[in-house]
Write an enzyme that holds these catalytic residues in place. Structure first.
Site, PDB file in Angstrom:
ATOM      1  CG  HIS A   1      61.339   4.814  40.274  1.00  0.00           C
ATOM      2  ND1 HIS A   1      60.525   4.031  41.043  1.00  0.00           N
ATOM      3  CD2 HIS A   1      60.518   5.486  39.438  1.00  0.00           C
ATOM      4  CE1 HIS A   1      59.255   4.225  40.692  1.00  0.00           C
ATOM      5  NE2 HIS A   1      59.234   5.100  39.715  1.00  0.00           N
TER       6      HIS A   1
HETATM    7  C1  LIG Z   1      58.526   6.425  31.696  1.00  0.00           C
HETATM    8  C2  LIG Z   1      58.638   6.929  33.089  1.00  0.00           C
HETATM    9  C3  LIG Z   1      57.604   6.701  33.991  1.00  0.00           C
HETATM   10  C4  LIG Z   1      57.712   7.168  35.294  1.00  0.00           C
HETATM   11  N1  LIG Z   1      56.627   7.080  36.124  1.00  0.00           N
HETATM   12  C5  LIG Z   1      56.661   7.709  37.310  1.00  0.00           C
HETATM   13  C6  LIG Z   1      55.491   7.854  38.088  1.00  0.00           C
HETATM   14  O1  LIG Z   1      54.392   7.465  37.669  1.00  0.00           O
HETATM   15  N2  LIG Z   1      55.581   8.465  39.289  1.00  0.00           N
HETATM   16  C7  LIG Z   1      56.766   8.924  39.780  1.00  0.00           C
HETATM   17  O2  LIG Z   1      56.795   9.419  40.901  1.00  0.00           O
HETATM   18  N3  LIG Z   1      57.889   8.834  39.050  1.00  0.00           N
HETATM   19  C8  LIG Z   1      57.859   8.280  37.811  1.00  0.00           C
HETATM   20  N4  LIG Z   1      58.970   8.274  37.028  1.00  0.00           N
HETATM   21  C9  LIG Z   1      60.212   8.836  37.577  1.00  0.00           C
HETATM   22  C10 LIG Z   1      60.212  10.352  37.681  1.00  0.00           C
HETATM   23  O3  LIG Z   1      59.507  10.926  36.625  1.00  0.00           O
HETATM   24  C11 LIG Z   1      61.649  10.846  37.704  1.00  0.00           C
HETATM   25  O4  LIG Z   1      62.287  10.305  38.834  1.00  0.00           O
HETATM   26  C12 LIG Z   1      61.766  12.355  37.788  1.00  0.00           C
HETATM   27  O5  LIG Z   1      61.055  12.956  36.746  1.00  0.00           O
HETATM   28  C13 LIG Z   1      63.237  12.752  37.689  1.00  0.00           C
HETATM   29  O6  LIG Z   1      63.323  14.140  37.706  1.00  0.00           O
HETATM   30  P1  LIG Z   1      64.712  14.882  37.475  1.00  0.00           P
HETATM   31  O7  LIG Z   1      64.467  16.308  37.662  1.00  0.00           O
HETATM   32  O8  LIG Z   1      65.740  14.205  38.281  1.00  0.00           O
HETATM   33  O9  LIG Z   1      65.102  14.582  35.954  1.00  0.00           O
HETATM   34  P2  LIG Z   1      64.253  14.825  34.654  1.00  0.00           P
HETATM   35  O10 LIG Z   1      62.840  15.087  34.974  1.00  0.00           O
HETATM   36  O11 LIG Z   1      64.568  13.699  33.752  1.00  0.00           O
HETATM   37  O12 LIG Z   1      64.848  16.189  34.064  1.00  0.00           O
HETATM   38  C14 LIG Z   1      66.105  16.311  33.492  1.00  0.00           C
HETATM   39  C15 LIG Z   1      65.999  17.352  32.387  1.00  0.00           C
HETATM   40  O13 LIG Z   1      67.307  17.771  32.034  1.00  0.00           O
HETATM   41  C16 LIG Z   1      67.410  17.839  30.621  1.00  0.00           C
HETATM   42  N5  LIG Z   1      68.822  17.636  30.287  1.00  0.00           N
HETATM   43  C17 LIG Z   1      69.550  16.520  30.411  1.00  0.00           C
HETATM   44  N6  LIG Z   1      70.819  16.748  30.009  1.00  0.00           N
HETATM   45  C18 LIG Z   1      70.879  18.030  29.622  1.00  0.00           C
HETATM   46  C19 LIG Z   1      71.903  18.851  29.104  1.00  0.00           C
HETATM   47  N7  LIG Z   1      73.165  18.381  28.942  1.00  0.00           N
HETATM   48  N8  LIG Z   1      71.625  20.128  28.766  1.00  0.00           N
HETATM   49  C20 LIG Z   1      70.374  20.637  28.944  1.00  0.00           C
HETATM   50  N9  LIG Z   1      69.358  19.897  29.443  1.00  0.00           N
HETATM   51  C21 LIG Z   1      69.614  18.612  29.781  1.00  0.00           C
HETATM   52  C22 LIG Z   1      66.519  16.721  30.156  1.00  0.00           C
HETATM   53  O14 LIG Z   1      66.152  16.876  28.799  1.00  0.00           O
HETATM   54  C23 LIG Z   1      65.374  16.808  31.125  1.00  0.00           C
HETATM   55  O15 LIG Z   1      64.386  17.691  30.664  1.00  0.00           O
HETATM   56  C24 LIG Z   1      58.902   7.833  35.717  1.00  0.00           C
HETATM   57  C25 LIG Z   1      59.924   8.077  34.815  1.00  0.00           C
HETATM   58  C26 LIG Z   1      59.801   7.647  33.504  1.00  0.00           C
HETATM   59  C27 LIG Z   1      60.911   7.942  32.529  1.00  0.00           C
END
Ligand SMILES: Cc1cc2nc3c(=O)[nH]c(=O)nc-3n(C[C@H](O)[C@H](O)[C@H](O)COP(=O)(O)OP(=O)(O)OC[C@H]3O[C@@H](n4cnc5c(N)ncnc54)[C@H](O)[C@@H]3O)c2cc1C
Length: 845
Positions: free
Chosen positions: A760
């Site tokens: 998280h």
């Molecule tokens: C293994 C795991 C289990 C989890 N389990 C849960 C759960 O059960 N329930 C829950 O609520 N939360 C869970 N979480 C947490 C939750 O999924 C994350 O907090 C949430 O997905 C974060 O979303 P985000 O949009 O911030 O980032 P992300 O969803 O990580 O998206 C970021 C995106 O940006 C892309 N990116 C990064 N850098 C670049 C770049 N320079 N150029 C182009 N693209 C780029 C990445 O490839 C990615 O696709 C879990 C996370 C993980 C990893």
């Protein structure tokens, strides 16, 4: 995954080395099918025995070199003459059961039963192959290339053979060859068998049902099985074919937006960086306006099939579908993990971490958001954010709920008695089980819903982008596009630089750039673009565009101390191979069963361990991971995912031999510790330096200690004691010197070794007013000091919500899109009159 599959894999002698880590599932299934079928009946193939050194004669009448398609025939026919001694020399060994399955032919290539030849690079052909070289598979096995081939039987044209004769090889005409063709054939195709051109009494079985498992699946030779009339073998063929093809239906490519490879020279109204949990939402909502051209740049590609199956989420880790980040070693935490570093995977694919997560949908406590408002983001109180949570989802079975893109559904309940055990034990301790957590106030135990639909993952990339992309020509998604830098002109971002397949590109933007690269990559990209603490940027030689001290600071996570309980020692029912096969079948055919869920993980507890504090705001959250006795493969997937050192994994595997294991994740809901992110270098491919500062604050340690004591009490309840519950002691040299096992001192030591993430990570591009020197974005998510750059993802959380972070991140995406729509509403609309495309729901595709 299960022990049965691993067992079957070893039964095939590791022949399938060509299968990549992502394609193990079906080969393993097939191996298992083949293995059990053969084990329970008899091996249908009477393999020639290998002559030992002492049995080799001094002289032979004939030596045949190579037991392939031709050599095996020659040796066989020569031995028909009784007095002749024939030696057959073959470089390879026996076939495996897998080689009998026609559709497995492709998997055998580049395995140890293939000579693995490759052509020289020519520059004129094979250019799309690796290294510009074509593979030329040849069998290195009894049966030679006929073991690798696709089992199609075609003789060739009459003219081929007549031509051979014409080239000076008498007796090789078609008429001559036909005699031998017939001699070699045992043709069971009733339509041709008795024509003058074919025969039924040769050595080679030819059949119409080429998809069957081998020529005589139920035995032959000295141990004949009862004869069949073909009905059952036909059914088995249908079953096997169906299972094989059903994997293709799990994740059809059509559910993802296509990869845009067209012209990028025209500026976009909006560029969204990252198609993760938040980015997919932002892009989808903005592209509802057909007059806005929206570009999404995502570093990863389509998710692997395994991403669809809830039970396999740990399997995605340490692969190319995750950013494989590790924390810096620390004196306080993570010492039982490999190299003393905690593993922090983030999804690198459409859907981002929402494509790799455990799919648990938990929104957070009212006080989390009211706390954000109190910290200066006044428009983010619970009452302000609730409509955006609601807007994003469709709870299945709630017909009156407005349709959102993310489908929510309870997970199918597996291991019901273990769920009940936990609920009963908690009840004895006065912790209630509720059907549903009360909105905004999560306490006690409940089964939380999943972002899941018909047993499959519902990421935002699927729900928000895949569902609409085909109908929106104004939405372009570029996959495998790594954004390396933002182009700035004073306070305005003019464009974005990215790399795809080694080629650099630039796109221009007329309105906003939205960074949604997640809590690690968003701050990293800002820093690389010269936006961050000037001192750090100068150290790296990055020209400072904007001194923003908070970038990369305020790093928060829910640190976890996992405690393992042994259950039912000596009495636990072990996982059986048949249960595993049933599970695979259920999933492939019905999308139900153990692979459609993750055992007890959806049973979540919010416990306030501090009796003296206000109970409506729990300080720990518990997750439960159950491993059935003998399910060694699942435990391995888990410990490997967490990066636990082998010595400790071995102990847990040993316990699993005679008891179940229940791992309780004790998760610190409101960490006081703050970590930091720095760049190691300017190189966008070099991972940043991640300092977790886990357990560096005494109040965090104290809360976790109380959390451990709660689990100890749970283990002592009657419900648990009826299952012989006992904490699984894991020998840890440093901690074992402490006199009192399970004293506070012992547990503090244990926590130093057994520290893992709950994934998280958040807070690294903090939202807050200008007056907060750590704040990076305003409450409308605009970067302080810049005109048109926003950040929308988990990184903007001023304080991590006391829940799993995905739901809140999706809400943040919705809010970001809403702010942008509001900000640009006053603009003149284009040819389409700014007509918003009607909402399309994920269930519609
Ligand atoms: C293994 C795991 C289990 C989890 N389990 C849960 C759960 O059960 N329930 C829950 O609520 N939360 C869970 N979480 C947490 C939750 O999924 C994350 O907090 C949430 O997905 C974060 O979303 P985000 O949009 O911030 O980032 P992300 O969803 O990580 O998206 C970021 C995106 O940006 C892309 N990116 C990064 N850098 C670049 C770049 N320079 N150029 C182009 N693209 C780029 C990445 O490839 C990615 O696709 C879990 C996370 C993980 C990893």
């Amino acid at each position: 995954m299960s022990s049965a599959i691993v067992g079957a894999a070893s039964a095939i002698g590791g022949a399938v080395t060509a299968a990549t880590s992502n394609s193990w599932f079906i080969p393993m299934l097939m191996a298992a099918v083949a293995y059990f079928q053969y084990e329970e009946i008899i091996d249908p193939e009477s393999k020639p025995s290998d002559v030992g050194g002492d049995d080799i004669l001094d002289h032979y009448d004939f030596i045949v070199i190579g037991a392939g398609s031709a050599g095996a025939v020659v040796a066989n026919r020569l031995t028909e003459v009784e007095n002749w001694n024939v030696l057959l020399l073959e470089a390879g060994g026996d076939e495996t059961e897998l080689t009998d399955v026609p559709l497995m032919a492709g998997y055998l290539q580049l395995s140890k039963i293939d000579w693995q030849y490759k052509t020289e690079p020519s520059g004129t052909s094979c250019l799309a192959m690796q290294g510009g070289r074509c593979n030329w598979p040849r069998g290195k096995v009894l049966g030679g290339s006929s073991v690798l081939n696709y089992m199609l039987y075609l003789r060739g044209s009459k003219h081929d053979y007549d031509n051979w004769e014409a080239m000076g090889n008498p007796s090789w005409s078609y008429r001559d060859a036909q005699y031998y063709f017939k001699k070699s054939e045992d043709n069971t195709n009733q339509y041709v068998a008795n024509t003058p051109y074919h025969a039924t009494d040769g050595g080679q079985n030819l059949s119409l049902d080429a998809a069957g498992i081998g020529p005589h699946p139920c035995g032959s030779g000295s141990s004949p099985a009862p004869p069949g009339i073909g009905l059952l073998s036909g059914m088995v063929t249908v079953l096997v074919q169906t299972l094989l093809s059903s994997q293709c239906l799990v994740s059809p490519a059509s559910q993802w937006p296509v990869d845009y490879v067209g012209d990028l020279s025209q500026p976009y109204d909006f560029v969204v960086i990252g198609a993760g949990s938040a980015g997919s939402v932002v892009a989808s909502r903005l592209s509802e306006n057909p007059d806005w051209r929206v570009l999404v740049l995502e570093a990863g590609g389509d998710p692997p099939i395994e991403s669809e199956l809830p039970a396999l989420f740990f399997g995605l880790q340490h692969t190319k579908f995750t950013w494989n980040y590790f924390t810096e070693p620390s004196d306080d935490a993570c010492q039982g993990m490999k190299d003393g570093r905690c593993y922090w995977p983030r999804g690198k694919m459409l859907g981002g971490s929402g494509g790799a997560n455990a799919m648990l949908y938990v929104r957070g406590n009212r006080r989390d958001f009211d706390g954000w408002a109190a910290m200066g983001s006044t428009g983010w109180s619970y009452d302000h954010v609730l409509p955006f949570f609601e807007k994003s989802v469709t709870p299945q079975g709630n017909a009156t709920h407005p349709k959102g893109y993310v489908t929510l559904k309870p997970f199918e309940r597996q291991d019901n008695d273990i769920h009940q055990l936990i609920i009963d034990g908690a009840h004895e301790l006065g912790q209630p089980y509720v059907e549903r957590f009360q909105e905004g106030s999560e306490t006690g135990y409940a089964h939380v819903p999943g972002t899941v639909r018909q047993g499959q993952r519902m990421s935002t990339a699927k729900g928000y982008l895949g569902a609409v992309a085909k109908s929106r020509s104004n939405l372009h998604v570029v996959k495998n596009a790594l954004v390396t830098k933002l182009d700035l002109d004073g306070e305005t971002v003019t464009g974005v630089k990215f790399e795809r397949a080694g080629v650099s590109h630039r796109v221009k933007v007329t309105k906003d750039v939205v960074i949604s690269a997640g809590a690690i990559d968003s701050p990293a990209l800002l820093l690389r673009s010269g936006i961050g603490p000037s001192k750090h940027l100068e150290e790296l030689g990055i020209p400072v565009e904007l001194d923003l001290p908070g970038v990369g600071r305020n790093l928060q996570d829910h640190v976890v101390v996992p405690i393992f309980l042994r259950l039912d020692e000596g009495q636990a029912e072990p996982m059986t191979e048949k249960a595993v096969l049933d599970g695979i079948y259920q999933y492939l055919i019905h999308r139900t069963g153990p692979l459609a869920a993750h055992s007890t993980a959806s049973l979540v507890a919010f416990i306030n361990t501090n009796a003296s504090s206000d109970s409506a705001y729990p300080d720990t959250e518990n997750h439960h991971m159950f491993f059935q006795r003998a399910d060694h493969a699942s435990l391995e997937l888990f410990t490997k995912g967490l990066s636990i050192q082998d010595q400790y994994t071995d102990v847990l595997q040993e316990y699993l031999k005679d008891s179940h294991l229940l791992c309780v994740f004790i998760l610190l809901s409101h960490p006081a510790a703050r970590g930091e992110l720095h760049l190691k270098s300017r190189d966008p491919k070099e991972p940043p330096i991640l300092t977790s500062n886990y357990l560096s604050e005494s109040e965090d340690v104290a809360t976790l200690m109380r959390g451990i004591r709660y689990i100890e009490s749970l283990g002592q309840t009657k419900a648990f004691q009826d299952h012989l519950a006992e904490i699984a002691r894991i020998p840890i040299k440093e901690c074992d010197h402490i006199e009192n096992y399970r004293s506070d001192e012992y547990w503090r030591c244990y926590a130093k070794y057994f520290t893992v993430t709950c994934y998280h990570q958040s807070g690294t591009v903090k939202m807050g007013p200008d007056s907060d020197h750590e704040a990076c974005v305003s409450q409308r998510l605009k970067v302080h000091g810049l005109e048109n750059l926003r950040v929308a993802d988990a990184s903007i959380m001023p304080a991590v919500v006391s829940a799993n972070t995905n739901a809140a991140t999706v809400m943040i995406g919705e809010r970001a899109a809403h702010f942008i729509q509001e900000d640009y509403q006053g603009e003149a609309v284009g040819a389409n009159g700014g007509l918003w495309v009607p909402h399309m729901h994920a269930d519609d595709f």
